[in-house]
Write a protein that holds these residues in place. Sequence first.
Motif, PDB file in Angstrom:
ATOM      1  N   GLN A  38      52.243  30.071  40.994  1.00 23.50           N
ATOM      2  CA  GLN A  38      53.033  31.222  40.988  1.00 23.50           C
ATOM      3  C   GLN A  38      54.374  30.744  41.546  1.00 23.50           C
ATOM      4  N   SER A  39      55.597  30.921  40.963  1.00 27.22           N
ATOM      5  CA  SER A  39      56.834  30.608  41.427  1.00 27.22           C
ATOM      6  C   SER A  39      57.140  30.678  42.764  1.00 27.22           C
ATOM      7  N   GLY A  40      57.727  29.618  43.426  1.00 27.16           N
ATOM      8  CA  GLY A  40      57.860  29.479  44.778  1.00 27.16           C
ATOM      9  C   GLY A  40      56.779  29.267  45.889  1.00 27.16           C
ATOM     10  N   GLN A  41      55.556  29.247  45.287  1.00 25.82           N
ATOM     11  CA  GLN A  41      54.423  29.258  46.125  1.00 25.82           C
ATOM     12  C   GLN A  41      53.633  27.810  45.763  1.00 25.82           C
ATOM     13  N   GLU A  42      52.692  27.434  46.577  1.00 24.75           N
ATOM     14  CA  GLU A  42      51.775  26.424  46.371  1.00 24.75           C
ATOM     15  C   GLU A  42      50.567  26.568  47.036  1.00 24.75           C
ATOM     16  N   GLY A  43      49.479  25.770  46.649  1.00 22.50           N
ATOM     17  CA  GLY A  43      48.316  26.150  47.294  1.00 22.50           C
ATOM     18  C   GLY A  43      47.131  26.943  46.281  1.00 22.50           C
ATOM     19  N   ALA A  44      45.903  26.952  46.812  1.00 22.01           N
ATOM     20  CA  ALA A  44      44.793  27.505  45.587  1.00 22.01           C
ATOM     21  C   ALA A  44      45.369  28.996  45.930  1.00 22.01           C
ATOM     22  N   GLU A  45      45.594  29.584  46.696  1.00 23.37           N
ATOM     23  CA  GLU A  45      45.991  30.893  46.422  1.00 23.37           C
ATOM     24  C   GLU A  45      46.888  31.332  45.468  1.00 23.37           C
ATOM     25  N   ALA A  46      47.827  30.560  45.005  1.00 21.49           N
ATOM     26  CA  ALA A  46      48.885  30.889  43.842  1.00 21.49           C
ATOM     27  C   ALA A  46      48.570  30.029  42.681  1.00 21.49           C
ATOM     28  N   LEU A  47      47.381  29.500  42.783  1.00 27.97           N
ATOM     29  CA  LEU A  47      47.019  28.854  41.279  1.00 27.97           C
ATOM     30  C   LEU A  47      46.802  29.604  40.072  1.00 27.97           C
ATOM     31  N   PHE A  48      47.104  29.058  39.086  1.00 33.69           N
ATOM     32  CA  PHE A  48      46.694  29.812  37.873  1.00 33.69           C
ATOM     33  C   PHE A  48      45.448  29.004  37.306  1.00 33.69           C
ATOM     34  N   PRO A  49      44.215  29.418  37.351  1.00 38.08           N
ATOM     35  CA  PRO A  49      43.125  28.371  36.807  1.00 38.08           C
ATOM     36  C   PRO A  49      43.471  27.995  35.467  1.00 38.08           C
ATOM     37  N   SER A  50      43.765  28.972  34.572  1.00 37.78           N
ATOM     38  CA  SER A  50      43.916  28.157  33.055  1.00 37.78           C
ATOM     39  C   SER A  50      44.638  27.047  33.171  1.00 37.78           C
ATOM     40  N   ARG A  51      45.820  27.297  33.613  1.00 42.64           N
ATOM     41  CA  ARG A  51      46.798  26.195  33.275  1.00 42.64           C
ATOM     42  C   ARG A  51      46.384  24.907  34.182  1.00 42.64           C
ATOM     43  N   ALA A  52      45.751  25.087  35.410  1.00 39.70           N
ATOM     44  CA  ALA A  52      45.078  23.998  35.966  1.00 39.70           C
ATOM     45  C   ALA A  52      44.141  23.173  35.161  1.00 39.70           C
ATOM     46  N   GLY A  53      43.299  24.132  34.306  1.00 39.71           N
ATOM     47  CA  GLY A  53      42.294  23.402  33.622  1.00 39.71           C
ATOM     48  C   GLY A  53      42.991  22.546  32.720  1.00 39.71           C
ATOM     49  N   LEU A  54      44.158  23.313  31.842  1.00 41.18           N
ATOM     50  CA  LEU A  54      44.820  22.642  30.777  1.00 41.18           C
ATOM     51  C   LEU A  54      45.163  21.013  31.173  1.00 41.18           C
ATOM     52  N   LEU A  55      45.902  21.266  32.451  1.00 45.16           N
ATOM     53  CA  LEU A  55      46.660  20.158  33.036  1.00 45.16           C
ATOM     54  C   LEU A  55      45.737  18.983  33.221  1.00 45.16           C
ATOM     55  N   THR A  86      30.554  35.174  42.765  1.00 47.65           N
ATOM     56  CA  THR A  86      30.676  35.645  41.362  1.00 47.65           C
ATOM     57  C   THR A  86      30.434  34.597  40.467  1.00 47.65           C
ATOM     58  N   GLY A  87      30.636  33.410  40.898  1.00 55.72           N
ATOM     59  CA  GLY A  87      30.705  32.303  40.010  1.00 55.72           C
ATOM     60  C   GLY A  87      32.139  32.079  39.204  1.00 55.72           C
ATOM     61  N   ALA A  88      33.064  32.808  39.621  1.00 55.78           N
ATOM     62  CA  ALA A  88      34.360  32.687  38.766  1.00 55.78           C
ATOM     63  C   ALA A  88      35.375  32.024  39.408  1.00 55.78           C
ATOM     64  N   TYR A  89      36.275  31.402  38.899  1.00 50.58           N
ATOM     65  CA  TYR A  89      37.326  30.573  39.266  1.00 50.58           C
ATOM     66  C   TYR A  89      38.694  31.859  39.053  1.00 50.58           C
ATOM     67  N   ALA A  90      39.007  31.947  40.335  1.00 49.34           N
ATOM     68  CA  ALA A  90      40.032  33.195  40.334  1.00 49.34           C
ATOM     69  C   ALA A  90      40.973  33.373  41.335  1.00 49.34           C
ATOM     70  N   THR A  91      42.220  33.466  41.281  1.00 46.67           N
ATOM     71  CA  THR A  91      43.098  33.633  42.534  1.00 46.67           C
ATOM     72  C   THR A  91      43.756  34.932  42.287  1.00 46.67           C
ATOM     73  N   GLU A  92      44.888  35.633  43.218  1.00 46.93           N
ATOM     74  CA  GLU A  92      45.702  36.545  43.046  1.00 46.93           C
ATOM     75  C   GLU A  92      46.920  36.263  42.397  1.00 46.93           C
ATOM     76  N   ALA A  93      47.210  35.029  42.100  1.00 46.51           N
ATOM     77  CA  ALA A  93      48.437  34.704  41.220  1.00 46.51           C
ATOM     78  C   ALA A  93      48.682  35.643  40.220  1.00 46.51           C
ATOM     79  N   GLN A  94      49.891  36.063  40.021  1.00 42.42           N
ATOM     80  CA  GLN A  94      50.552  36.960  38.935  1.00 42.42           C
ATOM     81  C   GLN A  94      52.060  36.725  38.765  1.00 42.42           C
ATOM     82  N   GLU A  95      51.988  36.452  37.357  1.00 39.73           N
ATOM     83  CA  GLU A  95      53.833  36.113  37.126  1.00 39.73           C
ATOM     84  C   GLU A  95      54.026  36.427  35.383  1.00 39.73           C
ATOM     85  N   ASP A  96      54.803  37.351  35.240  1.00 39.06           N
ATOM     86  CA  ASP A  96      54.994  37.841  33.903  1.00 39.06           C
ATOM     87  C   ASP A  96      53.454  38.158  33.454  1.00 39.06           C
TER      88      ASP A  96
END
Length: 338
Positions: A38-55, A86-96
């Motif tokens: 998410q813009s302006g943030q770093e770290g696991a809590e701001a991570l988009f799992p789908s984008r991390a997986g593609l990269l 739950t077994g999910a890869y999830a964060t609270e990141a949100q952008e657009d």
Amino acid sequence: DPTGTALTVAALAAAGRGDAAAEMMGYLAEQAVAYTHQSGQEGAEALFPSRAGLLLLAIAAAGEDPSSFGGQDLLAQLEAAYDPETGAYATEAQEDFSSGAASDVNQAWALLGLAAAGAEVPAEAGQYLVALQGEDGSWAGSDPDTTARAVVALVGGGHAAPGDEAIERALAFFRDTQLANGGWRPSWDQEPLNADTTGWVVQALITAGVYPAEEWTREEGEPVAALLALQKEDGAIGGAYANAYSTAEALLALAGRPLVAPAAAGTASARAGGALPEGQVAVVVQFDEARSIVRLVPHAEGMTGLDALLGTGLPVDVAYSSMGAVVCAIDGQGSPTS
């Protein structure tokens, strides 16, 4: 565009042209943090799992270090985003329109990237994705693209094997939605077929070991022929909006090989020395303390260690001489054959 560039890197590697991706990886390294967070943030809590997986998929395809790319450790951050309850890869990141919330889209991409990187993934993560499968055998509300990625992630990561119920249900969905021309398209598309969707579905069929096969030929043709019929004079593959993006995803089918070499379902058991299915041998590639890959390969009479290694589908660079074969590199790690 980082998404299109990462897909292109993966597609070129699958097509045996990974050497053309060096400059693209430089661009992706520069964009890595901004793209996956998410813009302006770093770290696991701001991570988009789908984008991390593609990269991660692109990083692995290019033979780069997934634990240190673009100034971050994506493996560690995805691990931190994992919810063991739950077994999910999830964060609270949100952008657009992008969200890090638990979903089949995020889970499929995360598992796909982790499988490509050879990372250890809890069995519960695969079970979570399987549990999200719809009644018609699809994921993400009958979306063929996400369904295809889920199949590649589950089989490639060793969470399911061809013949398992979840995979068979997904294949039935692909049969039911295949067009007369041999291709596929999402429900919103009005064109004769969609190159991106068809590329992903064929990649799923290849990974599941059911393509090429006559059953995927329809009244007007078969999937790869349908894709090639969309090719323009400049080489692009696609419909009215053919571009580098659609061409890269079409290459996922034309490459004819899995993006991620299918892993053995239950690889944790194989790593622990558990029983193997009859007629199979386990090949373990230990890169370092942080990364290892386990693949099951059908046993053949008289097969050598090299035969088994080549049977994994991993990229293997071998030099041959009068003294025999020398393995120089596996999955991009090692030395050039020279």
